[in-house]
Enzyme design. Sequence first.
Site, PDB file in Angstrom:
ATOM      1  N   PRO A   5       0.846  -1.259  -0.149  1.00  0.00           N
ATOM      2  CA  PRO A   5       0.006  -0.164   0.005  1.00  0.00           C
ATOM      3  C   PRO A   5       0.803   1.196   0.124  1.00  0.00           C
ATOM      4  O   PRO A   5       2.058   1.412   0.810  1.00  0.00           O
ATOM      5  CB  PRO A   5      -0.898  -0.022   1.323  1.00  0.00           C
ATOM      6  CG  PRO A   5      -0.596  -1.647   1.866  1.00  0.00           C
ATOM      7  CD  PRO A   5       0.612  -2.121   1.070  1.00  0.00           C
ATOM      8  N   VAL A   6       0.461   2.313  -0.949  1.00  0.00           N
ATOM      9  CA  VAL A   6       1.164   3.429  -1.059  1.00  0.00           C
ATOM     10  C   VAL A   6       1.030   4.503   0.239  1.00  0.00           C
ATOM     11  O   VAL A   6      -0.250   4.298   0.356  1.00  0.00           O
ATOM     12  CB  VAL A   6       0.801   4.067  -2.586  1.00  0.00           C
ATOM     13  CG1 VAL A   6       1.733   5.569  -2.523  1.00  0.00           C
ATOM     14  CG2 VAL A   6       1.293   3.050  -3.712  1.00  0.00           C
ATOM     15  N   GLY A  23       3.080   4.032   5.216  1.00  0.00           N
ATOM     16  CA  GLY A  23       4.007   3.917   6.327  1.00  0.00           C
ATOM     17  C   GLY A  23       4.810   2.472   6.095  1.00  0.00           C
ATOM     18  O   GLY A  23       5.834   1.935   7.104  1.00  0.00           O
ATOM     19  N   LEU A  24       4.780   1.739   5.099  1.00  0.00           N
ATOM     20  CA  LEU A  24       5.457   0.609   4.758  1.00  0.00           C
ATOM     21  C   LEU A  24       6.582   0.677   3.967  1.00  0.00           C
ATOM     22  O   LEU A  24       7.139  -0.421   3.489  1.00  0.00           O
ATOM     23  CB  LEU A  24       4.466  -0.530   4.395  1.00  0.00           C
ATOM     24  CG  LEU A  24       3.190  -0.787   5.314  1.00  0.00           C
ATOM     25  CD1 LEU A  24       2.321  -1.718   4.511  1.00  0.00           C
ATOM     26  CD2 LEU A  24       3.668  -1.482   6.480  1.00  0.00           C
ATOM     27  N   GLY A  25       6.922   1.690   3.563  1.00  0.00           N
ATOM     28  CA  GLY A  25       8.208   2.046   3.053  1.00  0.00           C
ATOM     29  C   GLY A  25       7.848   1.693   1.403  1.00  0.00           C
ATOM     30  O   GLY A  25       9.122   1.270   0.684  1.00  0.00           O
ATOM     31  N   ALA A  54      10.712   3.362  -0.999  1.00  0.00           N
ATOM     32  CA  ALA A  54      11.984   2.952  -0.833  1.00  0.00           C
ATOM     33  C   ALA A  54      12.144   1.602  -1.698  1.00  0.00           C
ATOM     34  O   ALA A  54      13.176   1.252  -2.120  1.00  0.00           O
ATOM     35  CB  ALA A  54      12.388   2.893   0.517  1.00  0.00           C
ATOM     36  N   ALA A  55      10.936   0.689  -1.538  1.00  0.00           N
ATOM     37  CA  ALA A  55      11.151  -0.794  -1.964  1.00  0.00           C
ATOM     38  C   ALA A  55      11.322  -0.639  -3.664  1.00  0.00           C
ATOM     39  O   ALA A  55      12.023  -1.251  -4.226  1.00  0.00           O
ATOM     40  CB  ALA A  55       9.916  -1.351  -1.454  1.00  0.00           C
ATOM     41  N   ASP A  95      14.400   3.497   5.936  1.00  0.00           N
ATOM     42  CA  ASP A  95      13.417   2.807   4.704  1.00  0.00           C
ATOM     43  C   ASP A  95      14.405   2.357   3.722  1.00  0.00           C
ATOM     44  O   ASP A  95      14.216   0.854   3.257  1.00  0.00           O
ATOM     45  CB  ASP A  95      12.513   3.768   4.059  1.00  0.00           C
ATOM     46  CG  ASP A  95      11.178   3.943   5.016  1.00  0.00           C
ATOM     47  OD1 ASP A  95      11.403   3.513   6.257  1.00  0.00           O
ATOM     48  OD2 ASP A  95      10.209   4.473   4.565  1.00  0.00           O
TER      49      ASP A  95
HETATM   50  C1  MEV Z   1       9.055   6.544   8.143  1.00  0.00           C
HETATM   51  O1  MEV Z   1       8.970   5.290   7.721  1.00  0.00           O
HETATM   52  C2  MEV Z   1       9.880   6.687   9.419  1.00  0.00           C
HETATM   53  C3  MEV Z   1      10.157   8.293   9.985  1.00  0.00           C
HETATM   54  O2  MEV Z   1      10.956   7.773  11.224  1.00  0.00           O
HETATM   55  C4  MEV Z   1      10.817   8.923   9.219  1.00  0.00           C
HETATM   56  C5  MEV Z   1      12.175   8.541   8.839  1.00  0.00           C
HETATM   57  O3  MEV Z   1      12.855   7.699   9.592  1.00  0.00           O
HETATM   58  O4  MEV Z   1      12.773   8.889   7.588  1.00  0.00           O
HETATM   59  C6  MEV Z   1       8.888   8.704  10.407  1.00  0.00           C
END
Ligand code: MEV
Length: 348
Positions: free
Chosen positions: A128-129, A132-134, A137-138, A179
């Site tokens: 999912p975009v 918070g699951l990166g 970056a993936a 990430d």
């Molecule tokens: C984001 O996945 C995590 C944060 O700590 C930001 C970061 O570390 O770049 C919120």
Amino acid sequence: MATTQVWLGMPPCASRNSDVYMGVTASAPAKVILFGEHFVVYGEPAIVMAIDKRAYAKVELRQDKRLYLRSVNLNLAGCFETGFFKVEQGGTKEARLKFEPLKLVVEKVQEIYGENAGLDIEVNSTVPVAAGLGSSAAVAAAATAAVGALLKVKMSKEAVFRISYEAEKIVHGAQSEVDPAVSTFGGTLLFQMDTGVRPLDVKADVPLVVGYTGVKRSTRVQVAKVRDTRNKYSRVIDHMMKAAREIVLRAIDALKDGDLETLGDLMNINHALLCGLGVSDESLEWLINAARKAGALGAKLTGAGGGGCMIALAENERLKQVLEAIQRAGGSPFIARKTDEGVRIEGI
Ligand code: MEV
């Protein structure tokens, strides 16, 4: 970055006689932050785990010098030609936002290759975009590896990590490298800004349910919010930073011992700190409370917060119950398993 040089392997069937391959697919995992998000931006440690959801990038050579990009899951397509961007599917602003980091990835790899080749890149992701699951970056790590392999640029994982981080800076602004590190190296990692990545030897199963609130949010906005709070209440937040560090130190031992009960407690305390920073919201609280009521050992938001995803830790026999409770509370849950594999070449 405290890692040894690990080279990205090529499948044995690949021909090494030609200058480049005709097409390469690579993939990289998404992640959950178990402990320490936000605090990690200010130099504290974080524990992050790669999970069994991956982003894929398929790269092929073009006859011309254009860079053509397509995202299957986002229904976007567009083309860069001599610095100009032309959208072919979806909104121009959204397409440009998603594709600029990939353009940078291509430029960085081509700098090493020493020549500009025209490329078609197709991205497909099960992550999912903006949750918070990166996912970004993936995608960046998978694309970097695929372009590098296509052009036969010998790349270490360290190089993939560095380039993915450059791409991430465009997406989220300059923050921690957590990430791109986990998408590249995989496994369970202890991450700290000044010391970099240290793999943690976690033998125990860490049974997790990830619950997506459906609320998209921007990491950049959440990080800025925490910065404001920290500026306003620096002495208070400093104590919270120290508490976050202690949580991570205790969690390292609990992970090594497979002590799920302690891990659950630490997740709850970590979430309370994140609430204090102001990055939880109603959508997250609903799912977290539902998971705890259904018997989770602990639950917290994961990633930047403000929506996105939460994680719940539960004994294997309780996972289904927790998953169903999150669903009833309005979330989209899935069971996540740890994966040790970071970025990898899938096929040529
Ligand atoms: C984001 O996945 C995590 C944060 O700590 C930001 C970061 O570390 O770049 C919120």
